[in-house]
Enzyme design. Structure first.
Site, mmCIF file in Angstrom:
data_model
loop_
_atom_site.group_PDB
_atom_site.id
_atom_site.type_symbol
_atom_site.label_atom_id
_atom_site.label_comp_id
_atom_site.label_asym_id
_atom_site.label_seq_id
_atom_site.Cartn_x
_atom_site.Cartn_y
_atom_site.Cartn_z
ATOM 1 N N GLN A 133 -10.281 -3.925 -2.892
ATOM 2 C CA GLN A 133 -11.552 -3.392 -2.400
ATOM 3 C C GLN A 133 -12.694 -3.812 -3.319
ATOM 4 O OE1 GLN A 133 -12.070 -1.397 0.473
ATOM 5 N NE2 GLN A 133 -14.176 -1.951 0.001
ATOM 6 N N ARG A 168 -13.761 -8.237 2.688
ATOM 7 C CA ARG A 168 -12.342 -8.080 2.356
ATOM 8 C C ARG A 168 -11.592 -9.352 2.745
ATOM 9 N NH1 ARG A 168 -10.090 -3.026 1.941
ATOM 10 N NH2 ARG A 168 -8.338 -4.255 1.148
ATOM 11 N N ASP A 224 -17.175 7.539 -1.199
ATOM 12 C CA ASP A 224 -15.912 7.416 -0.466
ATOM 13 C C ASP A 224 -15.605 8.795 0.119
ATOM 14 O OD1 ASP A 224 -13.486 6.491 0.507
ATOM 15 O OD2 ASP A 224 -12.469 6.462 -1.441
ATOM 16 N N HIS A 236 -7.697 0.584 -6.264
ATOM 17 C CA HIS A 236 -7.825 -0.243 -5.052
ATOM 18 C C HIS A 236 -8.513 -1.559 -5.456
ATOM 19 C CE1 HIS A 236 -7.870 -1.259 -0.947
ATOM 20 N NE2 HIS A 236 -8.675 -0.351 -0.438
ATOM 21 N N ARG A 242 0.878 -1.182 0.000
ATOM 22 C CA ARG A 242 0.000 0.000 0.000
ATOM 23 C C ARG A 242 0.904 1.217 0.000
ATOM 24 N NH1 ARG A 242 -5.238 1.667 3.593
ATOM 25 N NH2 ARG A 242 -6.122 0.215 2.089
ATOM 26 N N CYS A 268 -16.223 2.052 1.149
ATOM 27 C CA CYS A 268 -15.071 1.199 1.485
ATOM 28 C C CYS A 268 -14.605 1.394 2.921
ATOM 29 C CB CYS A 268 -13.937 1.441 0.496
ATOM 30 S SG CYS A 268 -13.279 3.124 0.551
HETATM 31 N N1 CP Z 1 -11.181 0.124 2.766
HETATM 32 C C1 CP Z 1 -9.902 0.088 3.173
HETATM 33 O O1 CP Z 1 -8.986 -0.170 2.393
HETATM 34 O O2 CP Z 1 -9.744 0.337 4.504
HETATM 35 P P1 CP Z 1 -8.364 0.538 5.278
HETATM 36 O O3 CP Z 1 -7.779 1.836 4.786
HETATM 37 O O4 CP Z 1 -8.738 0.566 6.714
HETATM 38 O O5 CP Z 1 -7.446 -0.617 4.926
HETATM 39 N N1 NVA Z 2 -9.852 6.907 -1.217
HETATM 40 C C1 NVA Z 2 -9.434 6.498 0.090
HETATM 41 C C2 NVA Z 2 -9.657 5.043 0.287
HETATM 42 C C3 NVA Z 2 -9.295 4.511 1.640
HETATM 43 C C4 NVA Z 2 -9.513 3.034 1.770
HETATM 44 C C5 NVA Z 2 -7.968 6.841 0.295
HETATM 45 O O1 NVA Z 2 -7.175 6.649 -0.646
HETATM 46 O O2 NVA Z 2 -7.612 7.322 1.369
#
Ligand code: CP
Ligand code: NVA
Length: 311
Positions: free
Chosen positions: A133, A286, A218, A130, A103, A258
């Site tokens: 997700q 997930r 989101d 993502h 990530r 998400c």
């Molecule tokens: N939806 C998601 O990826 O959540 P986190 O940022 O908590 O991993």
């Molecule tokens: N769009 C958000 C998603 C988090 C899971 C971010 O990138 O922070």
């Protein structure tokens, strides 16, 4: 030896394989067999350059439940934070571990990791998309309506990384995606192009939600955009998913997010905590969806029920 399968975006796997992963996720969820431990001795390295609750916990739990192990690595505690080239770190991780989840805020860096890795690289979120997700999100829609094909999905708010994966999913799975964003916050044109005729970009959230089977949103400020929060809240006023907007959707419509969510910003509490919300099921999925993915990537050939990936 054949090159490893990477999962940097949804389209790294054919639609048929993605559909089988969703079916497998549902089967694993329904069966929950503690004896099913096909990843005995396998290790997943998890490189988190950004915060996470769901992604970390679901990958770590998935590896443990399938008999393997997961390592949490952050730049703060590894040499990545002191400038070791990501390719060098990846070469070392892939010599010891069986897969690497990452990530960070660079899809290009994830591709650079994949270029030197001898084991699968899995995108656990980038600035661009993502994909993990979306496995869980599609599973949630399939659980609610039996299929996502032919559905109408309304994306309300920021044309961000999660929106990009929804765009990709629209063309892969054959559903209609209506994206409503304020001016200047549209999704990236390359991702819109990837969706082809399945996607429509709109300004009006009500128009996007009309007749929708799924309404999804989101945060207005993603990780790394914290300083833009106030400006974004102004720009996104009028894009909150509230009960009035949900009445535009079908009577069976579900709400997805998400998470993490900001009640009173992108969604009203009445919606996210209301009867149409599937966000807790979505979050739990997930775990199941990533179990199906990890099994497909790492389990020995012939593991009963596991999805087979073809090179
Ligand atoms: N939806 C998601 O990826 O959540 P986190 O940022 O908590 O991993
Ligand atoms: N769009 C958000 C998603 C988090 C899971 C971010 O990138 O922070």
């Amino acid at each position: 030896m054949s090159p490893p399968h990477h999962f940097l975006r949804l389209s790294d796997l054919p639609t048929e394989t993605l559909s089988r992963l969703i079916d497998r996720a549902i089967a694993l969820k329904n069966r929950r067999d503690p004896q099913h431990r096909p990843l005995l001795g396998k290790v997943l390295a998890m490189v988190f350059a950004k915060s996470s609750t769901r992604t970390r916990v679901s990958f770590e739990t998935a590896m443990a439940q399938l008999g393997g192990h997961a390592l949490f690595l952050s730049p703060r505690d590894t040499q990545l934070g002191r400038g070791e080239p990501v390719e060098d770190t990846t070469r070392v991780l892939s010599s010891m571990c069986d897969a690497v989840m990452v990530r960070n805020d660079s899809q290009a860096q994830q591709a650079a990791m994949a270029a030197v890795s001898t084991v699968p690289i899995i995108n656990g979120l980038s600035e661009a998309c993502h994909p993990c997700q979306l496995l869980a999100d599609i599973q949630t829609v399939v659980e609610a309506r039996g299929s996502i094909e032919g559905a109408r999905v309304a994306w309300i708010g920021d044309g961000n990384n999660v929106c990009h994966s929804w765009l990709e999913a629209a063309s892969l799975f054959g559903f209609e995606l209506r994206v409503a964003t304020p001016e200047g916050f549209e999704p990236d044109p390359d991702w819109v192009a990837a969706a082809g005729e399945q996607a429509r970009l709109l300004r009006d959230p009500a128009e996007a939600s009309e007749g929708a089977d799924v309404v999804v949103t989101d945060v207005w400020a993603s990780m790394g955009q914290e300083e833009e929060h106030a400006r974004r809240c102004e720009a996104f006023a009028g894009y909150r998913v509230d009960e009035a907007l949900m009445t535009r959707a079908t009577s069976e419509a579900i709400f997805l997010h998400c998470l993490p969510a900001h009640r009173g910003e992108e969604v009203d509490a009445a919606v996210i905590d209301g009867p149409r919300s599937r966000v807790w099921q979505e979050a739990e999925n997930r775990l199941h969806a990533q179990k199906a993915l990890l099994e497909a990537l790492l389990a020995p050939a012939g593991t009963p029920g596991a999805v087979t990936l073809v090179n």
